[in-house]
Design a protein around this motif. Structure first.
Motif, mmCIF file in Angstrom:
data_model
loop_
_atom_site.group_PDB
_atom_site.id
_atom_site.type_symbol
_atom_site.label_atom_id
_atom_site.label_comp_id
_atom_site.label_asym_id
_atom_site.label_seq_id
_atom_site.Cartn_x
_atom_site.Cartn_y
_atom_site.Cartn_z
ATOM 1 N N ASP A 126 -0.262 4.244 8.641
ATOM 2 C CA ASP A 126 -0.627 2.842 8.447
ATOM 3 C C ASP A 126 0.516 2.137 7.723
ATOM 4 O OD1 ASP A 126 -1.645 0.391 7.594
ATOM 5 O OD2 ASP A 126 -3.596 1.191 7.014
ATOM 6 N N ALA A 127 1.302 1.345 8.471
ATOM 7 C CA ALA A 127 2.462 0.676 7.881
ATOM 8 C C ALA A 127 2.044 -0.258 6.751
ATOM 9 C CB ALA A 127 3.225 -0.095 8.958
ATOM 10 N N GLY A 128 0.884 -0.893 6.896
ATOM 11 C CA GLY A 128 0.421 -1.796 5.851
ATOM 12 C C GLY A 128 0.082 -1.069 4.571
ATOM 13 N N ALA A 129 -0.576 0.090 4.691
ATOM 14 C CA ALA A 129 -0.911 0.881 3.505
ATOM 15 C C ALA A 129 0.354 1.363 2.813
ATOM 16 C CB ALA A 129 -1.789 2.067 3.899
ATOM 17 N N LYS A 130 1.356 1.771 3.580
ATOM 18 C CA LYS A 130 2.611 2.223 2.992
ATOM 19 C C LYS A 130 3.309 1.082 2.253
ATOM 20 C CE LYS A 130 4.972 4.902 5.943
ATOM 21 N NZ LYS A 130 5.382 5.669 7.130
ATOM 22 N N ALA A 131 3.293 -0.105 2.853
ATOM 23 C CA ALA A 131 3.921 -1.263 2.204
ATOM 24 C C ALA A 131 3.212 -1.607 0.895
ATOM 25 C CB ALA A 131 3.907 -2.459 3.152
ATOM 26 N N ARG A 132 1.879 -1.509 0.887
ATOM 27 C CA ARG A 132 1.141 -1.775 -0.347
ATOM 28 C C ARG A 132 1.461 -0.729 -1.417
ATOM 29 N NH1 ARG A 132 -4.047 -0.981 -0.165
ATOM 30 N NH2 ARG A 132 -4.230 -0.150 1.971
ATOM 31 N N ALA A 133 1.610 0.519 -0.999
ATOM 32 C CA ALA A 133 1.945 1.578 -1.958
ATOM 33 C C ALA A 133 3.314 1.345 -2.567
ATOM 34 C CB ALA A 133 1.890 2.938 -1.274
ATOM 35 N N VAL A 134 4.266 0.880 -1.776
ATOM 36 C CA VAL A 134 5.603 0.584 -2.301
ATOM 37 C C VAL A 134 5.532 -0.540 -3.322
ATOM 38 C CG1 VAL A 134 7.877 -0.339 -1.708
ATOM 39 C CG2 VAL A 134 6.857 1.457 -0.302
ATOM 40 N N ARG A 135 4.822 -1.609 -2.988
ATOM 41 C CA ARG A 135 4.710 -2.722 -3.940
ATOM 42 C C ARG A 135 4.016 -2.274 -5.222
ATOM 43 N NH1 ARG A 135 3.614 -5.508 0.922
ATOM 44 N NH2 ARG A 135 1.364 -5.439 0.555
ATOM 45 N N LEU A 136 2.988 -1.448 -5.068
ATOM 46 C CA LEU A 136 2.292 -0.921 -6.247
ATOM 47 C C LEU A 136 3.246 -0.147 -7.141
ATOM 48 C CD1 LEU A 136 -0.210 -0.168 -7.921
ATOM 49 C CD2 LEU A 136 -0.709 1.618 -6.227
ATOM 50 N N MET A 137 4.054 0.730 -6.554
ATOM 51 C CA MET A 137 5.015 1.501 -7.334
ATOM 52 C C MET A 137 6.010 0.591 -8.038
ATOM 53 S SD MET A 137 5.020 4.895 -7.588
ATOM 54 C CE MET A 137 6.732 5.401 -7.694
ATOM 55 N N ARG A 138 6.599 -0.336 -7.311
ATOM 56 C CA ARG A 138 7.591 -1.228 -7.904
ATOM 57 C C ARG A 138 7.017 -1.973 -9.113
ATOM 58 N NH1 ARG A 138 12.256 0.684 -6.239
ATOM 59 N NH2 ARG A 138 12.727 0.435 -4.031
ATOM 60 N N GLU A 139 5.794 -2.466 -8.965
ATOM 61 C CA GLU A 139 5.186 -3.235 -10.056
ATOM 62 C C GLU A 139 4.861 -2.353 -11.250
ATOM 63 O OE1 GLU A 139 1.891 -5.524 -8.601
ATOM 64 O OE2 GLU A 139 3.080 -6.405 -6.965
ATOM 65 N N MET A 140 4.325 -1.152 -11.005
ATOM 66 C CA MET A 140 3.983 -0.279 -12.133
ATOM 67 C C MET A 140 5.221 0.159 -12.903
ATOM 68 S SD MET A 140 0.749 2.089 -10.937
ATOM 69 C CE MET A 140 1.629 2.929 -9.616
ATOM 70 N N ILE A 141 6.303 0.462 -12.190
ATOM 71 C CA ILE A 141 7.539 0.857 -12.875
ATOM 72 C C ILE A 141 7.985 -0.254 -13.812
ATOM 73 C CG2 ILE A 141 10.001 1.344 -12.552
ATOM 74 C CD1 ILE A 141 9.187 2.667 -9.849
ATOM 75 N N ALA A 142 8.017 -1.492 -13.311
ATOM 76 C CA ALA A 142 8.490 -2.611 -14.108
ATOM 77 C C ALA A 142 7.541 -2.920 -15.260
ATOM 78 C CB ALA A 142 8.669 -3.839 -13.219
ATOM 79 N N GLU A 143 6.258 -2.953 -14.992
ATOM 80 C CA GLU A 143 5.296 -3.339 -16.029
ATOM 81 C C GLU A 143 5.207 -2.290 -17.131
ATOM 82 O OE1 GLU A 143 1.676 -4.137 -13.966
ATOM 83 O OE2 GLU A 143 2.544 -5.792 -12.802
ATOM 84 N N CYS A 144 5.202 -1.030 -16.769
ATOM 85 C CA CYS A 144 5.120 0.012 -17.795
ATOM 86 C C CYS A 144 6.411 0.087 -18.593
ATOM 87 C CB CYS A 144 4.800 1.358 -17.154
ATOM 88 S SG CYS A 144 3.096 1.450 -16.538
ATOM 89 N N ALA A 145 7.554 -0.091 -17.938
ATOM 90 C CA ALA A 145 8.825 -0.089 -18.673
ATOM 91 C C ALA A 145 8.868 -1.233 -19.678
ATOM 92 C CB ALA A 145 9.994 -0.181 -17.705
ATOM 93 N N ALA A 146 8.304 -2.377 -19.323
ATOM 94 C CA ALA A 146 8.292 -3.510 -20.240
ATOM 95 C C ALA A 146 7.515 -3.195 -21.520
ATOM 96 C CB ALA A 146 7.704 -4.741 -19.547
ATOM 97 N N MET A 147 6.577 -2.252 -21.435
ATOM 98 C CA MET A 147 5.826 -1.818 -22.611
ATOM 99 C C MET A 147 6.459 -0.613 -23.297
ATOM 100 S SD MET A 147 1.838 -2.252 -21.401
ATOM 101 C CE MET A 147 1.959 -1.230 -19.925
ATOM 102 N N GLY A 148 7.564 -0.109 -22.725
ATOM 103 C CA GLY A 148 8.247 1.035 -23.319
ATOM 104 C C GLY A 148 7.833 2.375 -22.756
ATOM 105 N N PHE A 149 7.123 2.371 -21.617
ATOM 106 C CA PHE A 149 6.669 3.616 -21.002
ATOM 107 C C PHE A 149 7.489 3.875 -19.738
ATOM 108 C CE2 PHE A 149 2.545 1.795 -22.764
ATOM 109 C CZ PHE A 149 2.668 2.464 -23.980
ATOM 110 N N GLY A 150 8.305 4.921 -19.750
ATOM 111 C CA GLY A 150 9.172 5.221 -18.619
ATOM 112 C C GLY A 150 8.740 6.473 -17.890
ATOM 113 N N GLU A 151 9.112 6.555 -16.620
ATOM 114 C CA GLU A 151 8.779 7.735 -15.819
ATOM 115 C C GLU A 151 9.662 8.918 -16.183
ATOM 116 O OE1 GLU A 151 7.288 7.479 -11.615
ATOM 117 O OE2 GLU A 151 8.524 5.688 -11.669
#
Length: 609
Positions: free
Chosen positions: A512-537
């Motif tokens: 499902d190309a749409g599901a994959k695209a949503r998963a990518v956006r989810l990852m990008r946002e979580m990386i940025a938002e958690c890093a802004a709070m000082g939480f890194g992967e």
């Protein structure tokens, strides 16, 4: 496509180094059949682009000449061109040409060829070949780091160096020293079975799935669940081929043993004299590890696995604060897991829609809180919100005392309940956790993938302090991000005394190309938002490594400048795994290969021509 017919026989260890153990025959067949019954994609698909994805900047003629040179160096039978249809397979029969859990197009990250060295000398020959021809190589042990990129090369068209197929020797098991030396292709399954066959009172530490490389998981800083759960911390001694083909041994192995033998303390003491360099070969692209020593755990007199349930979602912060002193005082015996109850549903191996109250099999949405709790009420642990899985070790008296302390702590959460394995049916997940926490590798975690058709998954793995208020902040951010993009949240928290590995498993339909695209956006946002709070992967999928590496930017990116300096000194031609873990050599740096927070379609990986 998923009728389960005409399936090839599952490979087992007696026939193949990477196979499943015979003791798991029934589980392996059931897991495979469930996965295939949920597939709508064909087993393989014709290639859409050119038959061979060439390395960047290399013509077809130059590539053919280089391949002939490589075949002459290590044998024609050990070089395979990637010009065939791509097969995703499944865990025990995973591909070495691409990522089986492709989050972009299946051919988005595909190799041009796969090479199979049979010795350290062969690896040196491959590295020298890559320098002569300027072709990027991408070493893998088995390519089973599923959820993080599998076997895919970060630079499309790179040559995958499959170390596992011909380099899978257990070179030594020392019962007195409680250690072993392994090559990249040794799986947790194989090491466990060999120790059992020898009758040694030793345990290995295994991740949730047992088919991965012992060596590969350690250098990617993976974790397990016994007291030896920090795998890289329990390695001891490495043999490494550097990017110029030179051979290096770390720790006491840098000192020769008597009469040309290995140093007798190589697997006894991790360091040597001077700087400890082992760490720069973990999560990097500075060398290819061909041998590694690992410490093994002497079998304890006894062990006891158990779980607690907690009734409310809002108990989360209190639970974390109760775990912290138990872990710091080492009352908790292992690296325990705190899981949300929705994972009790997923581990049943059933599709998500079977738990919907409206019976809709097509709606693309999260389960509601009511649906989760109604479904959980019908499972053996009953209705709850959080489940804590732990194990204690030692003699029986000390285990009893430890459990009394743990019970007293968790009794502070109103409505908490305690379960032993014998309190639950044999099919319940606690029995599988008990095996893993006793160093016995299993396959049960594959059942998660059935949550979606063509099930694949992507890990988001940040680190947070073991403090309830910090855990709540990162949890709430991840909850909100999943709600925005319509994915069910599967949080697994590996909780130590001072830090939490907050492992988020994003399960999606790779058809499902749409599901994959949503998963990518989810990852990008979580990386940025958690890093802004000082939480890194602590670890990430290869397509998100640039963004994650960019969040570690204290002092204007001093860490990355250091890594690039080391990379350019060791690998001036930029041939070894360019881009792995966000480290690019000068040849590629700043030329359009890096992927950042705004790169969400990723239809083209590399410079936009």
């Amino acid at each position: 496509m998923g009728d389960g017919k005409n399936l090839t026989p599952i490979p087992y260890l007696k026939d193949k180094y990477s196979g499943a153990p015979e003791r798991l025959r029934r589980e392996a067949e059931a897991a495979r059949d469930r996965l295939f019954s949920n597939r709508t994609l064909p087993p393989s698909q014709p290639r859409k682009g050119d038959p061979i994805r060439l390395p960047p900047g290399v013509s077809a003629e130059a590539f053919e000449s280089a391949i002939q040179d490589l075949r002459g160096a290590i044998g024609a039978e050990n070089v395979q061109i990637t010009d065939q249809a791509l097969v995703d397979g499944w865990y025990v029969e995973s591909p070495n040409t691409h990522d089986a859990f492709h989050i972009v197009d299946q051919e988005g990250l595909v190799s041009s060829a796969v090479v199979y060295p049979g010795s350290t000398a062969d690896v040196q020959a491959v590295v020298r070949w890559a320098n002569r021809h300027g072709i990027p190589i991408y070493p893998i042990s088995l390519g089973r780091n599923v959820g993080y990129g599998g076997a895919a090369p970060r630079v499309p068209g790179g040559v995958v160096v499959d170390l596992g197929r011909r380099m899978h020797g257990i070179l030594d098991i020392d019962g007195e020293n409680a250690s072993c030396v392994v090559e990249p292709g040794v799986t947790y399954f194989r090491l466990y079975e060999e120790i059992q066959a020898r009758g040694l009172p030793l345990w290995i530490d295994t991740p949730d799935l047992g088919g991965g490389s012992v060596l590969g998981n350690a250098i990617d800083r993976g974790v397990g669940y016994t007291p030896y759960g920090d795998h890289f911390a329990n390695h001891c001694g490495m043999e490494i081929v550097l990017p110029n083909g030179e051979l290096l041994r770390t720790g006491m192995g840098a000192m020769p043993g008597p009469n040309g033998t290995d140093n007798p303390t190589w697997q006894s003491f991790q360091h040597a004299f001077g700087p400890a360099v082992d760490g720069i070969f973990s999560q990097s692209n500075f060398g290819i590890v061909t041998k590694m020593g690992m410490h093994l755990m002497p079998a304890p007199e006894a062990h006891q696995s158990y779980c607690f349930t907690f009734p409310r979602d809002d108990d989360f912060e209190q639970i974390v604060d109760l775990i912290r002193p138990l872990a710091q005082r080492r009352i908790l015996g292992n690296i325990p897991q705190l899981r949300h109850v929705i994972e009790e549903l997923a581990i049943t191996g059933k599709r998500q829609h079977t738990f919907r109250l409206d019976g809709d099999t097509n709606a693309n949405r999260q389960l509601t809180r009511e649906e989760v709790h109604v479904a959980a009420a019908g499972l053996p642990l009953g209705e709850c919100a959080w489940v804590f899985y732990g194990t204690q070790y030692g003699d029986r008296a000390s285990i009893a005392a430890q459990l009394d302390a743990v019970k007293a702590a968790f009794a502070q959460v109103a409505g908490s309940r305690f379960f032993l394995p014998e309190d639950l049916p044999p099919s319940h997940y606690l029995h599988d956790r008990a095996r893993v926490c006793a160093g016995t590798p299993v396959l049960r975690e594959l059942d998660w993938l059935n949550w979606a058709a063509n099930g694949a998954h992507l890990f988001f793995s940040p680190i947070a302090p073991t403090r309830g208020r910090d855990a709540r902040r990162i949890h709430e951010a991840i909850v909100a991000a999943h709600a925005r993009h319509g994915f069910d949240l599967f949080p697994t928290l590996c909780v130590a005394g001072r830090e939490i590995h907050y492992i988020t498993n994003i399960v999606y339909d790779r058809g499902d190309a749409g599901a994959k695209a949503r998963a990518v956006r989810l990852m990008r946002e979580m990386i940025a938002e958690c890093a802004a709070m000082g939480f890194g992967e602590y670890r990430t999928h290869l397509l998100f490594a640039d963004q994650v590496a960019g969040t570690y930017n204290w002092n204007h990116g001093a860490l990355m400048r250091f890594n690039e300096t080391v990379k350019d000194a060791l690998d001036p031609n930029g041939i070894l795994a360019p881009g792995r873990n966000g480290i690019w050599p000068r040849k590629y740096r700043g030329k359009g290969w890096e992927l950042g927070a705004d790169d969400v379609d990723m239809k083209v990986i590399g410079p936009k021509l």
